[in-house]
Design a protein around this motif. Structure first.
Motif, PDB file in Angstrom:
ATOM      1  N   TYR A 249       0.919  -1.175  -0.090  1.00 60.37           N
ATOM      2  CA  TYR A 249      -0.128  -0.018  -0.191  1.00 60.37           C
ATOM      3  C   TYR A 249       0.816   1.200   0.056  1.00 60.37           C
ATOM      4  CZ  TYR A 249      -4.539  -2.353   0.731  1.00 60.37           C
ATOM      5  OH  TYR A 249      -5.518  -3.183   0.745  1.00 60.37           O
ATOM      6  N   HIS A 250       2.141   1.280   0.485  1.00 63.26           N
ATOM      7  CA  HIS A 250       2.971   2.221   0.562  1.00 63.26           C
ATOM      8  C   HIS A 250       3.515   2.562  -0.876  1.00 63.26           C
ATOM      9  CE1 HIS A 250       2.996   2.806   5.004  1.00 63.26           C
ATOM     10  NE2 HIS A 250       3.018   1.490   4.937  1.00 63.26           N
ATOM     11  N   GLN A 251       3.625   1.721  -1.814  1.00 65.86           N
ATOM     12  CA  GLN A 251       3.980   1.854  -3.187  1.00 65.86           C
ATOM     13  C   GLN A 251       3.168   1.836  -4.218  1.00 65.86           C
ATOM     14  OE1 GLN A 251       5.949  -0.942  -1.286  1.00 65.86           O
ATOM     15  NE2 GLN A 251       6.951   0.492  -0.025  1.00 65.86           N
ATOM     16  N   SER A 252       1.983   1.554  -3.872  1.00 66.19           N
ATOM     17  CA  SER A 252       0.753   1.320  -4.611  1.00 66.19           C
ATOM     18  C   SER A 252       0.704   2.561  -5.834  1.00 66.19           C
ATOM     19  CB  SER A 252      -0.291   0.740  -4.112  1.00 66.19           C
ATOM     20  OG  SER A 252      -1.569   0.940  -5.017  1.00 66.19           O
ATOM     21  N   PRO A 253       0.741   2.201  -6.860  1.00 66.19           N
ATOM     22  CA  PRO A 253       0.473   3.495  -8.070  1.00 66.19           C
ATOM     23  C   PRO A 253      -1.058   3.963  -7.870  1.00 66.19           C
ATOM     24  CG  PRO A 253       0.370   1.422  -9.058  1.00 66.19           C
ATOM     25  CD  PRO A 253       0.921   0.961  -7.881  1.00 66.19           C
ATOM     26  N   GLU A 254      -1.584   5.031  -8.019  1.00 67.98           N
ATOM     27  CA  GLU A 254      -3.021   5.485  -7.855  1.00 67.98           C
ATOM     28  C   GLU A 254      -3.630   4.598  -8.976  1.00 67.98           C
ATOM     29  OE1 GLU A 254      -5.759   9.275  -8.706  1.00 67.98           O
ATOM     30  OE2 GLU A 254      -3.703   9.695  -7.901  1.00 67.98           O
ATOM     31  N   SER A 255      -3.298   4.513 -10.275  1.00 68.13           N
ATOM     32  CA  SER A 255      -4.034   4.126 -11.536  1.00 68.13           C
ATOM     33  C   SER A 255      -4.109   2.712 -11.473  1.00 68.13           C
ATOM     34  CB  SER A 255      -3.620   4.863 -12.508  1.00 68.13           C
ATOM     35  OG  SER A 255      -4.511   4.502 -13.839  1.00 68.13           O
ATOM     36  N   ASN A 256      -5.264   1.861 -11.285  1.00 67.16           N
ATOM     37  CA  ASN A 256      -5.235   0.550 -11.565  1.00 67.16           C
ATOM     38  C   ASN A 256      -4.429  -0.364 -11.151  1.00 67.16           C
ATOM     39  OD1 ASN A 256      -7.831   0.864 -13.010  1.00 67.16           O
ATOM     40  ND2 ASN A 256      -6.435   1.767 -14.663  1.00 67.16           N
ATOM     41  N   PRO A 257      -3.947  -0.234  -9.704  1.00 66.38           N
ATOM     42  CA  PRO A 257      -2.959  -1.148  -8.906  1.00 66.38           C
ATOM     43  C   PRO A 257      -3.240  -2.757  -9.448  1.00 66.38           C
ATOM     44  CG  PRO A 257      -4.264  -0.333  -7.514  1.00 66.38           C
ATOM     45  CD  PRO A 257      -4.838   0.537  -8.857  1.00 66.38           C
ATOM     46  N   MET A 258      -1.838  -3.084  -9.679  1.00 64.79           N
ATOM     47  CA  MET A 258      -1.863  -4.609  -9.767  1.00 64.79           C
ATOM     48  C   MET A 258      -1.525  -5.669  -9.089  1.00 64.79           C
ATOM     49  SD  MET A 258      -3.785  -4.794 -12.820  1.00 64.79           S
ATOM     50  CE  MET A 258      -3.107  -6.327 -13.792  1.00 64.79           C
ATOM     51  N   GLY A 259      -0.925  -4.897  -7.909  1.00 62.65           N
ATOM     52  CA  GLY A 259      -0.092  -5.507  -6.994  1.00 62.65           C
ATOM     53  C   GLY A 259       1.303  -5.594  -7.271  1.00 62.65           C
ATOM     54  N   PRO A 260       2.155  -5.944  -6.155  1.00 65.06           N
ATOM     55  CA  PRO A 260       3.556  -5.852  -6.508  1.00 65.06           C
ATOM     56  C   PRO A 260       4.032  -7.072  -7.338  1.00 65.06           C
ATOM     57  CG  PRO A 260       3.119  -7.315  -4.344  1.00 65.06           C
ATOM     58  CD  PRO A 260       1.853  -6.489  -5.016  1.00 65.06           C
ATOM     59  N   PRO A 261       5.255  -6.798  -8.096  1.00 64.47           N
ATOM     60  CA  PRO A 261       5.861  -7.770  -9.178  1.00 64.47           C
ATOM     61  C   PRO A 261       6.276  -9.104  -8.538  1.00 64.47           C
ATOM     62  CG  PRO A 261       7.286  -6.014  -8.758  1.00 64.47           C
ATOM     63  CD  PRO A 261       6.196  -5.495  -7.990  1.00 64.47           C
ATOM     64  N   ASP A 262       6.705  -9.058  -7.396  1.00 62.80           N
ATOM     65  CA  ASP A 262       7.368 -10.234  -6.689  1.00 62.80           C
ATOM     66  C   ASP A 262       6.523 -10.524  -5.368  1.00 62.80           C
ATOM     67  OD1 ASP A 262       9.512 -10.336  -8.589  1.00 62.80           O
ATOM     68  OD2 ASP A 262      10.394  -8.575  -7.595  1.00 62.80           O
ATOM     69  N   GLY A 263       6.842 -11.973  -5.063  1.00 60.64           N
ATOM     70  CA  GLY A 263       6.129 -12.447  -3.953  1.00 60.64           C
ATOM     71  C   GLY A 263       5.616 -13.979  -4.233  1.00 60.64           C
TER      72      GLY A 263
END
Length: 306
Positions: A249-263
Protein backbone atom coordinates in the motif's frame (compact mmCIF):
# COMPACT_ATOMS: atom_id res chain seq x y z
CA UNK A 1 -39.62 -30.76 -52.08
CA UNK A 2 -35.87 -30.71 -51.68
CA UNK A 3 -35.98 -26.94 -51.27
CA UNK A 4 -38.54 -27.24 -48.48
CA UNK A 5 -36.48 -29.92 -46.76
CA UNK A 6 -33.37 -27.76 -46.92
CA UNK A 7 -35.25 -24.82 -45.43
CA UNK A 8 -36.64 -27.03 -42.70
CA UNK A 9 -33.16 -28.32 -41.85
CA UNK A 10 -31.79 -24.79 -41.77
CA UNK A 11 -34.62 -23.75 -39.47
CA UNK A 12 -33.98 -26.65 -37.12
CA UNK A 13 -30.25 -25.91 -37.08
CA UNK A 14 -31.01 -22.31 -36.21
CA UNK A 15 -33.29 -23.38 -33.38
CA UNK A 16 -30.60 -25.71 -32.06
CA UNK A 17 -27.91 -23.04 -32.10
CA UNK A 18 -30.17 -20.56 -30.36
CA UNK A 19 -31.22 -22.99 -27.58
CA UNK A 20 -28.74 -21.23 -25.31
CA UNK A 21 -30.22 -17.90 -24.29
CA UNK A 22 -28.47 -14.91 -22.79
CA UNK A 23 -29.42 -11.63 -21.16
CA UNK A 24 -26.30 -9.87 -22.42
CA UNK A 25 -25.05 -11.71 -25.52
CA UNK A 26 -26.51 -11.70 -29.01
CA UNK A 27 -27.18 -14.92 -30.91
CA UNK A 28 -24.12 -14.27 -33.06
CA UNK A 29 -21.93 -13.85 -29.97
CA UNK A 30 -23.25 -17.12 -28.55
CA UNK A 31 -22.52 -18.81 -31.87
CA UNK A 32 -18.97 -17.45 -31.77
CA UNK A 33 -18.46 -18.93 -28.30
CA UNK A 34 -19.90 -22.24 -29.48
CA UNK A 35 -17.50 -22.26 -32.44
CA UNK A 36 -14.50 -21.58 -30.19
CA UNK A 37 -15.56 -24.41 -27.88
CA UNK A 38 -15.91 -26.82 -30.81
CA UNK A 39 -12.53 -25.77 -32.23
CA UNK A 40 -10.78 -26.23 -28.89
CA UNK A 41 -12.52 -29.50 -27.98
CA UNK A 42 -13.36 -31.19 -31.31
CA UNK A 43 -13.48 -34.65 -29.79
CA UNK A 44 -15.91 -33.82 -27.00
CA UNK A 45 -19.44 -35.25 -27.31
CA UNK A 46 -21.91 -32.61 -28.45
CA UNK A 47 -23.64 -32.63 -25.08
CA UNK A 48 -20.40 -31.82 -23.31
CA UNK A 49 -19.61 -29.07 -25.84
CA UNK A 50 -23.04 -27.66 -25.09
CA UNK A 51 -22.30 -27.71 -21.35
CA UNK A 52 -19.03 -25.81 -21.84
CA UNK A 53 -20.75 -23.23 -24.05
CA UNK A 54 -23.47 -22.77 -21.44
CA UNK A 55 -20.82 -22.31 -18.73
CA UNK A 56 -19.07 -19.55 -20.70
CA UNK A 57 -22.32 -17.77 -21.60
CA UNK A 58 -23.46 -17.97 -17.97
CA UNK A 59 -20.12 -16.59 -16.76
CA UNK A 60 -20.46 -13.58 -19.06
CA UNK A 61 -24.10 -13.05 -18.07
CA UNK A 62 -23.14 -13.06 -14.39
CA UNK A 63 -20.67 -10.21 -14.80
CA UNK A 64 -21.89 -7.07 -13.02
CA UNK A 65 -20.67 -3.85 -14.72
CA UNK A 66 -19.06 -1.50 -12.21
CA UNK A 67 -18.40 2.12 -13.04
CA UNK A 68 -14.85 2.97 -12.09
CA UNK A 69 -13.79 5.91 -9.98
CA UNK A 70 -11.50 7.04 -7.20
CA UNK A 71 -11.56 6.03 -3.54
CA UNK A 72 -9.30 5.95 -0.52
CA UNK A 73 -8.24 2.32 -0.24
CA UNK A 74 -7.36 0.79 3.10
CA UNK A 75 -8.65 0.95 6.66
CA UNK A 76 -10.84 4.06 6.65
CA UNK A 77 -11.36 3.79 10.44
CA UNK A 78 -14.60 4.17 12.37
CA UNK A 79 -15.67 5.89 15.63
CA UNK A 80 -14.34 3.95 18.61
CA UNK A 81 -17.76 4.25 20.25
CA UNK A 82 -21.10 5.38 18.78
CA UNK A 83 -21.05 9.18 18.63
CA UNK A 84 -17.36 9.38 19.55
CA UNK A 85 -14.96 11.70 17.71
CA UNK A 86 -12.11 9.31 18.38
CA UNK A 87 -11.42 6.99 15.44
CA UNK A 88 -10.31 3.38 15.69
CA UNK A 89 -9.11 0.89 13.11
CA UNK A 90 -11.57 -1.61 11.67
CA UNK A 91 -9.33 -4.58 12.36
CA UNK A 92 -5.99 -5.60 13.84
CA UNK A 93 -3.96 -5.95 10.65
CA UNK A 94 -1.43 -3.21 10.08
CA UNK A 95 -0.85 -3.99 6.40
CA UNK A 96 -4.13 -2.30 5.44
CA UNK A 97 -3.62 0.72 7.70
CA UNK A 98 -2.04 2.95 5.06
CA UNK A 99 -4.80 4.93 3.34
CA UNK A 100 -3.99 5.68 -0.29
CA UNK A 101 -5.90 6.99 -3.28
CA UNK A 102 -6.80 4.52 -6.00
CA UNK A 103 -8.49 5.24 -9.31
CA UNK A 104 -10.03 2.37 -11.28
CA UNK A 105 -11.27 2.10 -14.84
CA UNK A 106 -14.67 0.54 -15.49
CA UNK A 107 -14.72 -3.23 -15.00
CA UNK A 108 -17.09 -6.11 -14.28
CA UNK A 109 -17.12 -8.55 -11.38
CA UNK A 110 -18.98 -11.84 -11.23
CA UNK A 111 -22.05 -11.63 -9.06
CA UNK A 112 -21.38 -15.16 -7.81
CA UNK A 113 -18.44 -17.19 -6.59
CA UNK A 114 -17.52 -19.94 -9.05
CA UNK A 115 -19.54 -23.08 -8.32
CA UNK A 116 -18.45 -26.66 -7.79
CA UNK A 117 -20.30 -27.65 -10.98
CA UNK A 118 -18.43 -25.19 -13.20
CA UNK A 119 -15.03 -25.82 -11.63
CA UNK A 120 -15.54 -29.59 -11.88
CA UNK A 121 -16.27 -29.29 -15.60
CA UNK A 122 -13.16 -27.16 -16.14
CA UNK A 123 -10.98 -29.71 -14.34
CA UNK A 124 -12.59 -32.64 -16.18
CA UNK A 125 -11.59 -31.10 -19.51
CA UNK A 126 -8.00 -31.13 -18.25
CA UNK A 127 -8.22 -34.84 -17.58
CA UNK A 128 -8.24 -34.42 -13.79
CA UNK A 129 -10.22 -36.55 -11.39
CA UNK A 130 -12.70 -34.85 -9.06
CA UNK A 131 -10.87 -33.40 -6.08
CA UNK A 132 -11.41 -35.03 -2.69
CA UNK A 133 -12.87 -38.06 -4.47
CA UNK A 134 -12.73 -40.21 -1.34
CA UNK A 135 -14.76 -37.70 0.68
CA UNK A 136 -17.28 -37.32 -2.14
CA UNK A 137 -17.92 -41.07 -2.05
CA UNK A 138 -18.54 -41.22 1.69
CA UNK A 139 -22.10 -41.74 2.76
CA UNK A 140 -23.56 -38.65 4.35
CA UNK A 141 -21.01 -36.26 2.84
CA UNK A 142 -22.91 -35.49 -0.37
CA UNK A 143 -24.09 -32.14 0.99
CA UNK A 144 -20.52 -30.84 0.97
CA UNK A 145 -20.37 -31.13 -2.82
CA UNK A 146 -23.74 -29.80 -3.88
CA UNK A 147 -23.23 -28.38 -7.34
CA UNK A 148 -24.32 -24.80 -6.58
CA UNK A 149 -21.93 -24.39 -3.65
CA UNK A 150 -18.62 -22.53 -4.09
CA UNK A 151 -15.79 -24.50 -5.67
CA UNK A 152 -13.18 -26.03 -3.40
CA UNK A 153 -9.66 -24.90 -4.22
CA UNK A 154 -6.14 -25.94 -3.34
CA UNK A 155 -4.05 -23.05 -4.60
CA UNK A 156 -4.10 -19.76 -6.49
CA UNK A 157 -3.08 -21.11 -9.88
CA UNK A 158 -6.14 -23.19 -10.73
CA UNK A 159 -8.61 -20.33 -10.12
CA UNK A 160 -6.36 -18.09 -12.19
CA UNK A 161 -6.32 -20.66 -15.00
CA UNK A 162 -10.09 -21.07 -14.82
CA UNK A 163 -10.77 -17.35 -15.28
CA UNK A 164 -8.29 -17.10 -18.16
CA UNK A 165 -9.91 -20.16 -19.76
CA UNK A 166 -13.36 -18.60 -19.59
CA UNK A 167 -11.92 -15.41 -21.03
CA UNK A 168 -10.33 -17.21 -23.96
CA UNK A 169 -13.56 -18.99 -24.89
CA UNK A 170 -15.58 -15.79 -24.41
CA UNK A 171 -12.94 -13.69 -26.23
CA UNK A 172 -12.94 -11.23 -23.34
CA UNK A 173 -10.26 -10.05 -20.88
CA UNK A 174 -11.35 -12.18 -17.91
CA UNK A 175 -9.09 -12.87 -14.93
CA UNK A 176 -9.19 -12.94 -11.16
CA UNK A 177 -10.08 -9.51 -9.77
CA UNK A 178 -7.34 -7.23 -8.53
CA UNK A 179 -7.32 -6.40 -4.85
CA UNK A 180 -8.42 -2.85 -5.60
CA UNK A 181 -11.29 -4.05 -7.79
CA UNK A 182 -12.46 -6.44 -5.08
CA UNK A 183 -12.38 -3.81 -2.31
CA UNK A 184 -14.00 -1.12 -4.47
CA UNK A 185 -16.91 -3.48 -5.18
CA UNK A 186 -17.17 -4.77 -1.59
CA UNK A 187 -17.36 -1.18 -0.38
CA UNK A 188 -20.11 -0.29 -2.86
CA UNK A 189 -17.83 1.73 -5.16
CA UNK A 190 -15.41 2.74 -2.44
CA UNK A 191 -17.76 4.04 0.23
CA UNK A 192 -16.83 3.64 3.88
CA UNK A 193 -18.72 0.36 4.19
CA UNK A 194 -17.59 -1.97 6.95
CA UNK A 195 -19.42 -5.13 5.85
CA UNK A 196 -20.15 -6.17 2.26
CA UNK A 197 -23.82 -6.90 2.88
CA UNK A 198 -26.97 -5.31 1.47
CA UNK A 199 -27.02 -2.67 4.20
CA UNK A 200 -23.42 -2.59 5.45
CA UNK A 201 -24.42 -4.35 8.67
CA UNK A 202 -24.52 -7.92 9.93
CA UNK A 203 -27.97 -9.39 10.56
CA UNK A 204 -27.45 -13.06 11.38
CA UNK A 205 -29.78 -15.37 9.52
CA UNK A 206 -30.95 -12.66 7.10
CA UNK A 207 -27.87 -11.33 5.31
CA UNK A 208 -25.23 -13.55 6.92
CA UNK A 209 -24.96 -17.08 8.27
CA UNK A 210 -25.92 -17.50 11.90
CA UNK A 211 -22.90 -16.69 14.01
CA UNK A 212 -20.26 -19.14 12.79
CA UNK A 213 -21.40 -21.45 10.01
CA UNK A 214 -20.72 -25.17 9.68
CA UNK A 215 -20.34 -25.24 5.90
CA UNK A 216 -20.44 -23.07 2.84
CA UNK A 217 -23.84 -22.20 1.41
CA UNK A 218 -25.13 -22.28 -2.15
CA UNK A 219 -23.94 -19.16 -3.95
CA UNK A 220 -26.44 -16.33 -3.69
CA UNK A 221 -28.10 -17.63 -0.52
CA UNK A 222 -28.14 -14.20 1.10
CA UNK A 223 -29.00 -10.75 -0.30
CA UNK A 224 -26.35 -9.13 -2.51
CA UNK A 225 -24.60 -5.87 -1.75
CA UNK A 226 -26.03 -2.70 -3.37
CA UNK A 227 -24.10 -3.40 -6.59
CA UNK A 228 -25.81 -6.78 -6.93
CA UNK A 229 -22.81 -8.92 -5.92
CA UNK A 230 -23.29 -11.89 -3.61
CA UNK A 231 -21.18 -13.57 -0.93
CA UNK A 232 -18.38 -11.05 -0.64
CA UNK A 233 -18.11 -12.15 2.97
CA UNK A 234 -18.95 -15.17 5.07
CA UNK A 235 -19.03 -17.97 2.48
CA UNK A 236 -15.51 -18.60 1.20
CA UNK A 237 -12.37 -16.52 1.29
CA UNK A 238 -11.54 -15.50 -2.29
CA UNK A 239 -8.28 -15.71 -4.20
CA UNK A 240 -7.19 -12.39 -5.72
CA UNK A 241 -5.02 -11.68 -8.74
CA UNK A 242 -2.39 -9.64 -6.86
CA UNK A 243 0.71 -11.00 -5.24
CA UNK A 244 0.90 -10.11 -1.58
CA UNK A 245 3.18 -7.69 0.20
CA UNK A 246 2.44 -6.22 3.61
CA UNK A 247 4.04 -2.93 2.52
CA UNK A 248 2.49 -2.71 -0.95
CA UNK A 249 0.00 0.00 0.00
CA UNK A 250 2.97 2.36 0.55
CA UNK A 251 4.21 1.88 -3.04
CA UNK A 252 0.91 1.29 -4.82
CA UNK A 253 0.32 3.41 -7.93
CA UNK A 254 -2.90 5.38 -7.99
CA UNK A 255 -4.19 4.14 -11.34
CA UNK A 256 -5.42 0.53 -11.56
CA UNK A 257 -2.90 -1.05 -9.15
CA UNK A 258 -2.05 -4.66 -9.94
CA UNK A 259 -0.06 -5.63 -6.86
CA UNK A 260 3.70 -6.03 -6.38
CA UNK A 261 5.77 -7.71 -9.12
CA UNK A 262 7.35 -10.21 -6.75
CA UNK A 263 6.19 -12.46 -3.94
CA UNK A 264 5.24 -16.06 -3.25
CA UNK A 265 1.81 -15.57 -1.72
CA UNK A 266 -1.28 -14.01 -3.25
CA UNK A 267 -3.90 -11.83 -1.65
CA UNK A 268 -7.04 -13.44 -0.23
CA UNK A 269 -10.12 -11.33 0.50
CA UNK A 270 -13.42 -11.86 2.29
CA UNK A 271 -13.90 -14.25 5.16
CA UNK A 272 -15.11 -17.84 4.98
CA UNK A 273 -18.00 -19.47 6.82
CA UNK A 274 -15.59 -20.25 9.68
CA UNK A 275 -14.41 -16.70 10.30
CA UNK A 276 -16.25 -14.29 12.53
CA UNK A 277 -17.61 -11.02 11.10
CA UNK A 278 -14.80 -9.14 12.84
CA UNK A 279 -12.46 -10.84 10.36
CA UNK A 280 -14.77 -10.24 7.40
CA UNK A 281 -14.28 -6.47 7.16
CA UNK A 282 -14.19 -5.04 3.64
CA UNK A 283 -10.64 -3.75 4.16
CA UNK A 284 -9.15 -6.86 5.78
CA UNK A 285 -6.36 -8.54 3.81
CA UNK A 286 -5.14 -12.10 3.96
CA UNK A 287 -2.66 -14.11 1.91
CA UNK A 288 -1.89 -17.67 0.89
CA UNK A 289 -0.53 -19.65 -2.03
CA UNK A 290 -0.67 -23.42 -1.64
CA UNK A 291 -2.91 -25.24 0.83
CA UNK A 292 -1.70 -28.76 0.11
CA UNK A 293 -5.29 -30.05 -0.11
CA UNK A 294 -8.61 -28.92 -1.56
CA UNK A 295 -10.63 -26.85 0.87
CA UNK A 296 -14.11 -25.34 0.85
CA UNK A 297 -12.75 -22.40 2.85
CA UNK A 298 -11.13 -20.90 -0.27
CA UNK A 299 -13.10 -20.05 -3.40
CA UNK A 300 -12.97 -17.41 -6.11
CA UNK A 301 -14.84 -15.31 -8.62
CA UNK A 302 -13.73 -13.79 -11.92
CA UNK A 303 -13.57 -10.22 -13.18
CA UNK A 304 -13.44 -8.60 -16.59
CA UNK A 305 -11.87 -5.40 -17.83
CA UNK A 306 -14.26 -3.45 -20.03
Amino acid sequence: MRRLSALALAFLAGCSSSSITSKTLSDSEIEAIKSRVEARYPDLPSGKQQAVTELVVRAVDNMVPIEGGSFMMGDFKVPCEPGSDQLCRNDFYKDNDYIHKVTLDNYSLSKYETTIADFDLFRELQGKEPYEKEIREREGREYLFEQDKPAWTKNWQEPKDYCLWVGELASRPIDLPTEAQWEFAARNRGKEVRYATDNGKIEFGRNHQKKRGRESQAVGSFPPNPLGIYDLMGNTSEWIRDKYSETYYHQSPESNPMGPPDGQDHVVRGGSYLTTPDLDITVTRGSNNELGFYSNLYGFRCASSL
